[in-house]
Design a protein around this motif. Structure first.
Motif, PDB file in Angstrom:
ATOM      1  N   LYS A  36       1.199  -1.332  -0.186  1.00  0.00           N
ATOM      2  CA  LYS A  36       0.188   0.026  -0.002  1.00  0.00           C
ATOM      3  C   LYS A  36       0.403   1.650  -0.102  1.00  0.00           C
ATOM      4  N   ASN A  37       2.569   1.470  -0.181  1.00  0.00           N
ATOM      5  CA  ASN A  37       3.393   2.318   0.156  1.00  0.00           C
ATOM      6  C   ASN A  37       4.189   2.617  -1.148  1.00  0.00           C
ATOM      7  N   ALA A  38       3.688   1.767  -2.117  1.00  0.00           N
ATOM      8  CA  ALA A  38       4.384   2.881  -3.880  1.00  0.00           C
ATOM      9  C   ALA A  38       5.530   1.940  -3.530  1.00  0.00           C
ATOM     10  N   VAL A  39       6.114   1.414  -2.986  1.00  0.00           N
ATOM     11  CA  VAL A  39       7.344   0.799  -2.702  1.00  0.00           C
ATOM     12  C   VAL A  39       7.972  -0.134  -3.591  1.00  0.00           C
ATOM     13  N   THR A  40       8.956  -0.501  -4.346  1.00  0.00           N
ATOM     14  CA  THR A  40       9.242  -1.067  -5.083  1.00  0.00           C
ATOM     15  C   THR A  40      10.186  -2.325  -4.055  1.00  0.00           C
ATOM     16  N   VAL A  41      10.051  -3.838  -4.178  1.00  0.00           N
ATOM     17  CA  VAL A  41      10.984  -4.686  -2.914  1.00  0.00           C
ATOM     18  C   VAL A  41      11.770  -5.352  -4.749  1.00  0.00           C
ATOM     19  N   GLU A  42      12.778  -4.776  -4.100  1.00  0.00           N
ATOM     20  CA  GLU A  42      13.491  -6.195  -5.110  1.00  0.00           C
ATOM     21  C   GLU A  42      14.162  -6.714  -4.110  1.00  0.00           C
ATOM     22  N   HIS A  43      15.207  -8.222  -4.993  1.00  0.00           N
ATOM     23  CA  HIS A  43      16.031  -8.950  -4.487  1.00  0.00           C
ATOM     24  C   HIS A  43      17.095  -9.045  -5.630  1.00  0.00           C
ATOM     25  N   THR A  44      18.240  -8.770  -4.755  1.00  0.00           N
ATOM     26  CA  THR A  44      19.356  -9.103  -5.753  1.00  0.00           C
ATOM     27  C   THR A  44      21.122  -9.659  -4.926  1.00  0.00           C
ATOM     28  N   PRO A  45      21.666 -10.160  -5.317  1.00  0.00           N
ATOM     29  CA  PRO A  45      23.152 -10.074  -5.066  1.00  0.00           C
ATOM     30  C   PRO A  45      23.650  -8.999  -4.543  1.00  0.00           C
ATOM     31  N   VAL A  46      24.486  -9.429  -3.286  1.00  0.00           N
ATOM     32  CA  VAL A  46      25.226  -7.884  -2.960  1.00  0.00           C
ATOM     33  C   VAL A  46      26.303  -7.111  -3.543  1.00  0.00           C
ATOM     34  N   ASN A  47      26.716  -7.794  -4.783  1.00  0.00           N
ATOM     35  CA  ASN A  47      27.559  -7.094  -5.750  1.00  0.00           C
ATOM     36  C   ASN A  47      27.388  -6.300  -6.797  1.00  0.00           C
ATOM     37  N   SER A  48      25.265  -6.649  -7.042  1.00  0.00           N
ATOM     38  CA  SER A  48      24.949  -5.552  -7.656  1.00  0.00           C
ATOM     39  C   SER A  48      23.603  -5.031  -7.675  1.00  0.00           C
ATOM     40  N   ILE A  49      24.205  -4.226  -6.342  1.00  0.00           N
ATOM     41  CA  ILE A  49      22.900  -3.210  -6.004  1.00  0.00           C
ATOM     42  C   ILE A  49      22.495  -2.443  -7.047  1.00  0.00           C
ATOM     43  N   PRO A  50      21.405  -2.503  -7.457  1.00  0.00           N
ATOM     44  CA  PRO A  50      20.764  -0.683  -8.232  1.00  0.00           C
ATOM     45  C   PRO A  50      21.287   0.120  -7.764  1.00  0.00           C
ATOM     46  N   ALA A  51      21.182   1.224  -8.494  1.00  0.00           N
ATOM     47  CA  ALA A  51      22.008   2.335  -9.110  1.00  0.00           C
ATOM     48  C   ALA A  51      20.546   3.536  -7.836  1.00  0.00           C
ATOM     49  N   ASP A  52      19.146   2.531  -8.452  1.00  0.00           N
ATOM     50  CA  ASP A  52      18.576   3.403  -8.781  1.00  0.00           C
ATOM     51  C   ASP A  52      17.223   2.954  -6.483  1.00  0.00           C
ATOM     52  N   ALA A  53      18.378   1.806  -6.633  1.00  0.00           N
ATOM     53  CA  ALA A  53      17.718   1.763  -4.330  1.00  0.00           C
ATOM     54  C   ALA A  53      17.890   2.499  -3.799  1.00  0.00           C
ATOM     55  N   ASP A  54      17.331   3.092  -2.831  1.00  0.00           N
ATOM     56  CA  ASP A  54      16.904   4.341  -2.534  1.00  0.00           C
ATOM     57  C   ASP A  54      17.616   3.508  -0.183  1.00  0.00           C
ATOM     58  N   VAL A  55      17.366   1.865  -0.214  1.00  0.00           N
ATOM     59  CA  VAL A  55      17.365   1.417   1.211  1.00  0.00           C
ATOM     60  C   VAL A  55      18.150  -0.186   0.491  1.00  0.00           C
ATOM     61  N   VAL A  56      18.825   0.014   1.578  1.00  0.00           N
ATOM     62  CA  VAL A  56      19.420  -2.292   1.103  1.00  0.00           C
ATOM     63  C   VAL A  56      19.230  -2.685   2.299  1.00  0.00           C
ATOM     64  N   LEU A  57      18.780  -4.100   2.381  1.00  0.00           N
ATOM     65  CA  LEU A  57      18.048  -5.201   3.976  1.00  0.00           C
ATOM     66  C   LEU A  57      19.316  -5.767   3.019  1.00  0.00           C
ATOM     67  N   CYS A  58      19.940  -6.105   3.681  1.00  0.00           N
ATOM     68  CA  CYS A  58      21.421  -7.475   3.701  1.00  0.00           C
ATOM     69  C   CYS A  58      21.689  -8.043   5.422  1.00  0.00           C
ATOM     70  N   HIS A  59      21.615  -9.432   5.319  1.00  0.00           N
ATOM     71  CA  HIS A  59      22.386 -10.192   7.013  1.00  0.00           C
ATOM     72  C   HIS A  59      23.723  -9.231   7.244  1.00  0.00           C
ATOM     73  N   LYS A  60      23.531  -9.104   8.297  1.00  0.00           N
ATOM     74  CA  LYS A  60      25.044  -8.532   8.879  1.00  0.00           C
ATOM     75  C   LYS A  60      26.657  -9.128   8.407  1.00  0.00           C
ATOM     76  N   GLY A  61      26.530 -10.380   7.896  1.00  0.00           N
ATOM     77  CA  GLY A  61      27.302 -10.564   7.575  1.00  0.00           C
ATOM     78  C   GLY A  61      28.351  -9.790   6.336  1.00  0.00           C
ATOM     79  N   LEU A  62      26.804  -9.308   5.067  1.00  0.00           N
ATOM     80  CA  LEU A  62      27.294  -8.856   4.026  1.00  0.00           C
ATOM     81  C   LEU A  62      27.196  -7.327   3.907  1.00  0.00           C
ATOM     82  N   ALA A  63      26.786  -6.627   5.235  1.00  0.00           N
ATOM     83  CA  ALA A  63      26.543  -5.698   5.316  1.00  0.00           C
ATOM     84  C   ALA A  63      28.087  -4.087   4.471  1.00  0.00           C
ATOM     85  N   ALA A  64      29.414  -4.792   4.403  1.00  0.00           N
ATOM     86  CA  ALA A  64      30.851  -4.167   4.256  1.00  0.00           C
ATOM     87  C   ALA A  64      30.391  -3.771   3.160  1.00  0.00           C
ATOM     88  N   ARG A  65      30.064  -5.388   2.215  1.00  0.00           N
ATOM     89  CA  ARG A  65      30.502  -5.822   0.916  1.00  0.00           C
ATOM     90  C   ARG A  65      29.018  -5.171   0.608  1.00  0.00           C
TER      91      ARG A  65
END
Length: 102
Positions: A36-65
């Protein structure tokens, strides 16, 4: 550290690495919660985060990458895929307009 208001989030990315399916389940859950919030949610590899992402959620072990892959984005690390308080904070920020940093 980048910050964003929840109401400004248009694209949320769940970044993963292992391909075990847990992050796909999290992305599906977030799609339902934020439909209901007009937010697109995508799943992507940590090394290929799209440039138009606003927020990235990832496991804490992947945060540095994730920070290397998307240095100007808000990165929100979490510990568990279902029921993590960090994920709940993102959902609340989108729904109520709070601020996120990361």
């Amino acid at each position: 550290m980048p910050t964003i208001r929840g109401t400004d989030i248009k694209k949320l990315v769940v970044a993963c690495d292992a391909g075990m399916g847990s992050s796909v389940m999290l992305a599906s859950q977030l799609k339902r919660q934020l439909a209901k919030n007009a937010v697109t949610v995508e799943h992507t590899p940590v090394n290929s985060i799209p440039a138009d992402a606003d927020v990235v959620l990832c496991h804490k072990g992947l945060a540095a990458r994730a920070r290397v892959s998307a240095p100007d984005k808000v990165i929100v690390p979490f510990q568990v895929f279902i029921g993590d308080p960090a994920v709940a904070k993102v959902v609340q920020a989108v729904q109520r307009g709070g601020e996120l940093s990361g």
